[in-house]
Design an enzyme around this catalytic site. Structure first.
Site, PDB file in Angstrom:
ATOM      1  CE  LYS A 170     -10.494  -4.789  -4.260  1.00 19.09           C
ATOM      2  NZ  LYS A 170     -10.072  -3.528  -3.600  1.00 19.09           N
ATOM      3  CE  LYS A 188      -4.082  -2.023   0.261  1.00 23.86           C
ATOM      4  NZ  LYS A 188      -5.132  -1.832  -0.750  1.00 23.86           N
ATOM      5  CD  GLU A 238      -5.441  -3.011  -6.829  1.00 22.24           C
ATOM      6  OE1 GLU A 238      -6.610  -3.093  -6.418  1.00 22.24           O
ATOM      7  OE2 GLU A 238      -4.542  -3.811  -6.484  1.00 22.24           O
ATOM      8  CG  ASP A 278      -9.654  -1.871  -6.851  1.00 24.98           C
ATOM      9  OD1 ASP A 278     -10.777  -2.371  -7.039  1.00 24.98           O
ATOM     10  OD2 ASP A 278      -9.125  -1.844  -5.732  1.00 24.98           O
ATOM     11  CG  ASP A 313      -4.123  -0.829  -3.981  1.00 29.92           C
ATOM     12  OD1 ASP A 313      -4.438   0.152  -4.693  1.00 29.92           O
ATOM     13  OD2 ASP A 313      -4.965  -1.512  -3.369  1.00 29.92           O
TER      14      ASP A 313
END
Length: 372
Positions: A268, A162, A219, A244, A191
């Site tokens: 997701k 992250k 991402e 995403d 991400d």
């Protein structure tokens, strides 16, 4: 196989370590669990966590959407007419994708039990084992390096790191430290959770390329609505870019694919509204030659079991981000997928999701809607 009753339960379980991204910090996993009971005795399970900063849903909104709007429309419907059932689910209210996903999971659990098959086989049966990455939360540089070393020592070979918080140079230092701690063989995925501006993202990614940090993908580097910025980043770097938060629906996916705004796509269930719509997104992406990852929110093993069955069923799903249950202080369900380190096994001996019960100590309250 008519829907006789739909129950909802509020659950909560602490994380053993805080989960930190550019958007939020999570210390407790909360969710609404759904149980569908059919007139032939088959029961199906689903889960929806509140993710305010991504789906815009809270525990209250999820519970209300299911109990007051979705359930009254579905009670009495035959699951053998599943196209009609999914049409009702996805048209009875706008948005509320997590609420829809929980009900969708439970429907697919019931259908695959009726067919006498594990859900992944019912959906396509491409594979029965997956390998998850593990998330390195955004923290100070040394903390991220220490966490990385621990996860590598624990056997994880792919890390989702992250970033997107604080100054862009701090993110670069974070990734340098993570790569050094992980070693050259580890797969590192970044991400940014929408945390960078397009020019910042291009600068940071190019610098990481120059430093030979060997990043597999980045991402969602920019804001979800900024497809032009996402395409700008994709066009100006060599590292693959994954969409995403920019992709909730099949229509979002089509925009990204037609404009070539990203190289990869993260599906997701909480964004798509469940497996029914996720299958369409995956098929659409495959028609454009774009591979997909299946990821998750901070969910328990219940939600991740459903996501794993979907991911395992599809050839075009090539990456898996299913570490959330490993972050929890306990496993709240009986049954489901089985973890062996980074390996996820989908049992073939049980039909549906293979979930038998929720551990009572994690249930806070219950409600139900029925035709009785």
């Amino acid at each position: 196989m008519d829907i006789k009753k739909i129950e909802t339960m509020r659950i909560a379980i602490p994380l053993h370590t805080p989960f930190k991204t550019a958007l939020r910090t999570v210390t407790e996993a909360e969710a609404i669990v759904v149980k569908i009971i059919c007139d032939d005795g088959i029961t199906g399970w689903g889960e929806a966590p509140p993710t305010h900063v991504i789906t815009g849903e809270s525990l209250d909104s999820i519970e209300t959407a299911i109990k007051k709007i979705i359930a009254p429309k579905l009670i009495g419907q035959s699951l053998l007419e599943r196209e009609r059932v999914f049409e009702i689910l996805h048209t009875v209210l706008v948005g509320n994708t997590s609420a829809k996903a929980a009900v969708d999971m439970a429907i697919f659990d019931c259908l695959s039990q009726y067919a006498g098959m594990p859900l992944f086989q019912f959906l396509g049966g491409y594979r029965n084992r997956l390998e998850t990455d593990y998330t390195v939360s955004v923290n100070e540089v040394q903390k991220m390096a220490d966490d990385t070393a621990r996860y590598i020592q624990n056997g994880f070979t792919a890390l989702k790191v992250k970033v997107g918080k604080d100054h862009i140079e701090t993110d670069i230092q974070r990734i340098k430290a993570v790569r050094q701690a992980a070693g050259e063989a580890a797969v590192i995925r970044l991400d940014a959770n929408q945390g960078w501006k397009p020019k910042e993202a291009i600068y940071a990614i190019k610098k990481m390329e120059d430093l030979d940090l060997n990043i597999e993908l980045v991402e969602q580097p920019v804001k979800a609505h900024d497809l032009q910025g996402l395409k700008q980043v994709t066009d100006h770097v060599d590292t693959p870019i994954m969409a995403d938060e920019s992709v909730f629906s099949m229509y979002d996916a089509r925009k990204v694919l037609e404009t070539e705004s990203a190289d990869l796509m993260n599906i997701k269930l909480m964004k798509s509204g469940g497996i029914y719509q996720a299958m369409k997104i995956c098929t659409l992406a495959e028609s454009f030659g774009v591979e997909c990852m299946v990821g998750s929110m901070i969910e328990t093993k219940l939600g991740i079991t459903a996501a794993s069955h979907f991911a395992a069923s599809q050839k075009n799903v090539t990456r898996y981000d299913f570490d959330a249950p490993l972050m929890l202080a306990d496993d709240i369900v009986e049954g489901g997928i089985q973890y062996q380190g980074k390996q996820i096994h989908l049992p073939e001996e049980s039909s549906g999701l293979g979930i038998s019960e929720i551990k009572k100590q994690y249930i806070q309250n219950k409600g139900s809607v029925s035709n009785a």
